[in-house]
Design a protein around this motif. Structure first.
Motif, short mmCIF file in Angstrom:
data_model
loop_
_atom_site.label_atom_id
_atom_site.label_comp_id
_atom_site.label_asym_id
_atom_site.label_seq_id
_atom_site.Cartn_x
_atom_site.Cartn_y
_atom_site.Cartn_z
N VAL A 1 18.82 29.86 28.37
CA VAL A 1 17.78 30.21 29.34
C VAL A 1 18.16 29.69 30.73
CG1 VAL A 1 15.36 29.80 29.99
CG2 VAL A 1 15.95 30.35 27.61
N CYS A 2 18.62 28.45 30.79
CA CYS A 2 18.95 27.85 32.09
C CYS A 2 20.17 28.51 32.74
CB CYS A 2 19.16 26.35 31.95
SG CYS A 2 17.59 25.49 31.69
N LEU A 3 21.11 29.01 31.96
CA LEU A 3 22.25 29.72 32.55
C LEU A 3 21.82 31.02 33.22
CD1 LEU A 3 25.12 29.28 29.95
CD2 LEU A 3 25.02 28.34 32.26
N VAL A 4 20.74 31.60 32.74
CA VAL A 4 20.28 32.86 33.32
C VAL A 4 19.32 32.62 34.49
CG1 VAL A 4 19.03 35.02 32.91
CG2 VAL A 4 20.61 34.14 31.18
N ILE A 5 18.31 31.77 34.29
CA ILE A 5 17.28 31.66 35.33
C ILE A 5 17.26 30.31 36.03
CG2 ILE A 5 15.81 33.37 34.22
CD1 ILE A 5 14.02 31.05 33.28
N GLY A 6 17.96 29.32 35.53
CA GLY A 6 17.94 27.99 36.12
C GLY A 6 16.82 27.18 35.53
N PRO A 7 16.51 26.05 36.03
CA PRO A 7 17.10 25.43 37.21
C PRO A 7 18.47 24.80 36.93
CG PRO A 7 15.49 23.95 36.27
CD PRO A 7 15.46 25.22 35.44
N GLY A 8 19.20 24.57 37.98
CA GLY A 8 20.47 23.87 37.86
C GLY A 8 21.55 24.65 37.14
N ILE A 9 21.71 25.91 37.47
CA ILE A 9 22.69 26.75 36.78
C ILE A 9 24.09 26.15 36.85
CG2 ILE A 9 23.86 29.00 36.85
CD1 ILE A 9 21.09 30.21 37.60
N GLY A 10 24.47 25.64 38.00
CA GLY A 10 25.79 25.03 38.14
C GLY A 10 25.97 23.82 37.23
N ARG A 11 24.95 22.98 37.16
CA ARG A 11 25.01 21.81 36.27
C ARG A 11 25.06 22.24 34.80
NH1 ARG A 11 21.34 19.93 40.04
NH2 ARG A 11 19.63 20.58 38.70
N TRP A 12 24.24 23.22 34.45
CA TRP A 12 24.24 23.70 33.07
C TRP A 12 25.59 24.31 32.71
CZ3 TRP A 12 21.56 22.49 29.02
CH2 TRP A 12 20.29 21.94 29.19
N ALA A 13 26.18 25.03 33.64
CA ALA A 13 27.50 25.62 33.38
C ALA A 13 28.52 24.53 33.12
CB ALA A 13 27.92 26.50 34.56
N LEU A 14 28.48 23.45 33.89
CA LEU A 14 29.41 22.34 33.68
C LEU A 14 29.15 21.66 32.33
CD1 LEU A 14 31.70 20.62 34.78
CD2 LEU A 14 29.97 19.24 35.98
N ILE A 15 27.91 21.41 32.02
CA ILE A 15 27.56 20.79 30.73
C ILE A 15 28.02 21.66 29.57
CG2 ILE A 15 25.60 20.21 29.22
CD1 ILE A 15 24.13 19.33 31.86
N MET A 16 27.80 22.97 29.68
CA MET A 16 28.18 23.86 28.60
C MET A 16 29.69 24.03 28.50
SD MET A 16 25.39 24.15 27.18
CE MET A 16 25.94 25.15 25.82
N ALA A 17 30.41 23.89 29.61
CA ALA A 17 31.88 23.92 29.55
C ALA A 17 32.38 22.73 28.73
CB ALA A 17 32.47 23.91 30.96
N VAL A 18 31.82 21.56 29.00
CA VAL A 18 32.19 20.37 28.23
C VAL A 18 31.81 20.56 26.76
CG1 VAL A 18 31.74 17.89 27.94
CG2 VAL A 18 32.08 18.85 30.24
N GLY B 1 27.54 38.23 34.21
CA GLY B 1 28.35 37.24 33.52
C GLY B 1 27.50 36.13 32.93
N ARG B 2 26.52 35.66 33.70
CA ARG B 2 25.63 34.60 33.19
C ARG B 2 24.85 35.09 31.97
NH1 ARG B 2 23.18 34.19 38.46
NH2 ARG B 2 21.18 34.12 37.38
N ILE B 3 24.38 36.31 32.01
CA ILE B 3 23.63 36.85 30.88
C ILE B 3 24.52 36.97 29.65
CG2 ILE B 3 22.49 38.94 30.00
CD1 ILE B 3 21.34 39.28 32.90
N LEU B 4 25.74 37.46 29.84
CA LEU B 4 26.65 37.61 28.69
C LEU B 4 27.03 36.26 28.08
CD1 LEU B 4 28.94 40.45 30.08
CD2 LEU B 4 27.27 40.62 28.20
N ILE B 5 27.31 35.28 28.92
CA ILE B 5 27.63 33.95 28.39
C ILE B 5 26.39 33.35 27.73
CG2 ILE B 5 28.29 31.59 28.98
CD1 ILE B 5 30.10 32.81 31.17
N ALA B 6 25.24 33.50 28.35
CA ALA B 6 24.00 32.97 27.78
C ALA B 6 23.70 33.60 26.43
CB ALA B 6 22.83 33.19 28.74
N PHE B 7 24.00 34.89 26.30
CA PHE B 7 23.77 35.58 25.03
C PHE B 7 24.51 34.89 23.89
CE2 PHE B 7 24.88 38.72 21.79
CZ PHE B 7 23.61 39.08 21.38
N LEU B 8 25.72 34.43 24.15
CA LEU B 8 26.50 33.73 23.13
C LEU B 8 25.77 32.47 22.66
CD1 LEU B 8 29.24 33.52 21.60
CD2 LEU B 8 29.98 32.08 23.49
N PHE B 9 25.25 31.69 23.60
CA PHE B 9 24.54 30.47 23.22
C PHE B 9 23.20 30.77 22.58
CE2 PHE B 9 27.49 28.96 26.51
CZ PHE B 9 28.16 28.03 25.75
N PHE B 10 22.52 31.83 23.05
CA PHE B 10 21.26 32.24 22.43
C PHE B 10 21.49 32.67 20.98
CE2 PHE B 10 18.16 35.57 21.37
CZ PHE B 10 16.99 34.85 21.52
#
Length: 121
Positions: A57-74, A9-18
């Motif tokens: 990149v951060c959604l896939v490998i980090g750091p702070g995947i949870g924080r990045w997910a929240l930032i990207m949701a906003v 799921g992280r890779i698929l979502i990250a692909f969209l932003f990439f």
């Protein structure tokens, strides 16, 4: 299996932003038009493209995947505003709904964390 699905799921979502970052670099005109429509300088396209790339990149490998997910949701909720063009281009409203759906997935990721398959914790 949960951790494998989390990673997928992280890779698929990250692909969209990439892909969004690449699109902004290769053909920035459409995004620049949207940026200009709210009175911001079109040069904002470059930091936005970089932000999309770093977020992917951060959604896939980090750091702070949870924080990045929240930032990207906003980010998804905010940028969906550009797509509210019901009369000019009804298809854009579908893209707006897609952004809200992606934000929902990112909020779940922010709440659940990256699972055990991440380089950084």
């Amino acid at each position: 299996m949960t951790d494998v699905m989390n990673l997928a799921g992280r890779i698929l979502i990250a692909f969209l932003f990439f892909a969004g970052a690449i699109q902004k670099v290769v053909d920035p005109a459409a995004a620049q038009t949207m940026i200009a429509s709210i009175g911001l300088p079109v040069a904002f396209i470059w930091p936005i493209a970089l932000f999309n790339l770093v977020a992917a990149v951060c959604l896939v490998i980090g750091p702070g995947i949870g924080r990045w997910a929240l930032i990207m949701a906003v980010y998804c909720i905010f940028t969906s505003w550009f797509h509210w063009q019901l009369r000019a281009d009804p298809w854009q409203v579908t893209i707006m709904a897609k952004n809200w759906s992606i934000a929902g997935g990112l909020l779940i990721l922010a709440a659940q964390g990256p699972g055990r398959f991440s380089i950084f914790r």
